[in-house]
Design a protein around this motif. Structure first.
Motif, PDB file in Angstrom:
ATOM      1  N   LEU A 107      60.783  52.640  56.365  1.00 27.82           N
ATOM      2  CA  LEU A 107      61.305  51.978  55.171  1.00 27.82           C
ATOM      3  C   LEU A 107      62.822  52.106  55.107  1.00 27.82           C
ATOM      4  O   LEU A 107      63.366  53.170  55.385  1.00 27.82           O
ATOM      5  N   ARG A 108      63.456  51.018  54.760  1.00 32.77           N
ATOM      6  CA  ARG A 108      64.908  51.046  54.562  1.00 32.77           C
ATOM      7  C   ARG A 108      65.191  51.496  53.139  1.00 32.77           C
ATOM      8  O   ARG A 108      64.571  51.028  52.197  1.00 32.77           O
ATOM      9  N   SER A 149      70.191  49.188  50.171  1.00 36.04           N
ATOM     10  CA  SER A 149      70.171  47.761  49.874  1.00 36.04           C
ATOM     11  C   SER A 149      71.501  47.397  49.243  1.00 36.04           C
ATOM     12  O   SER A 149      72.060  48.182  48.466  1.00 36.04           O
ATOM     13  N   CYS A 160      64.474  43.818  44.363  1.00 34.01           N
ATOM     14  CA  CYS A 160      63.714  42.646  44.798  1.00 34.01           C
ATOM     15  C   CYS A 160      64.391  41.351  44.347  1.00 34.01           C
ATOM     16  O   CYS A 160      64.255  40.334  44.998  1.00 34.01           O
ATOM     17  N   VAL A 195      67.552  43.886  50.640  1.00 35.85           N
ATOM     18  CA  VAL A 195      66.321  44.526  51.108  1.00 35.85           C
ATOM     19  C   VAL A 195      65.452  44.776  49.877  1.00 35.85           C
ATOM     20  O   VAL A 195      65.942  45.295  48.874  1.00 35.85           O
ATOM     21  N   GLN A 224      58.332  46.730  50.644  1.00 36.58           N
ATOM     22  CA  GLN A 224      58.497  46.808  52.102  1.00 36.58           C
ATOM     23  C   GLN A 224      57.214  47.314  52.769  1.00 36.58           C
ATOM     24  O   GLN A 224      56.831  46.847  53.830  1.00 36.58           O
TER      25      GLN A 224
END
Length: 69
Positions: free
Chosen positions: A3-4, A7, A51, A56, A62
């Motif tokens: 997971l990133r 963002s 979102c 991201v 994700q």
């Protein structure tokens, strides 16, 4: 899948971009733009500001676990 956590949020009012770290287990529903002070809220149908305005989506999205709300 990794997971990133980072963002880049882009303010729809002034265009200011700010890199932020996303929480793994919570949503960010409100965000004060450091550029113009606008209070950002998720768009209808989105669970959080990442979102709606991030490059991201949030970690639960994700991971395909749905919204964090």
């Amino acid at each position: 899948m990794e997971l990133r956590r980072q963002s880049v949020l882009t303010c729809p009012v002034c265009g200011h971009r700010s890199e932020e770290t996303m929480p793994i287990d919570a949503c960010l529903f409100f965000y004060d733009c450091p550029g113009c002070g606008a209070l950002l809220k998720p768009r209808p149908g989105d669970c959080c500001v990442f979102c709606s305005f991030g490059d991201v989506p949030c970690p639960p999205v994700q991971a395909q676990k749905g919204c964090c709300g």
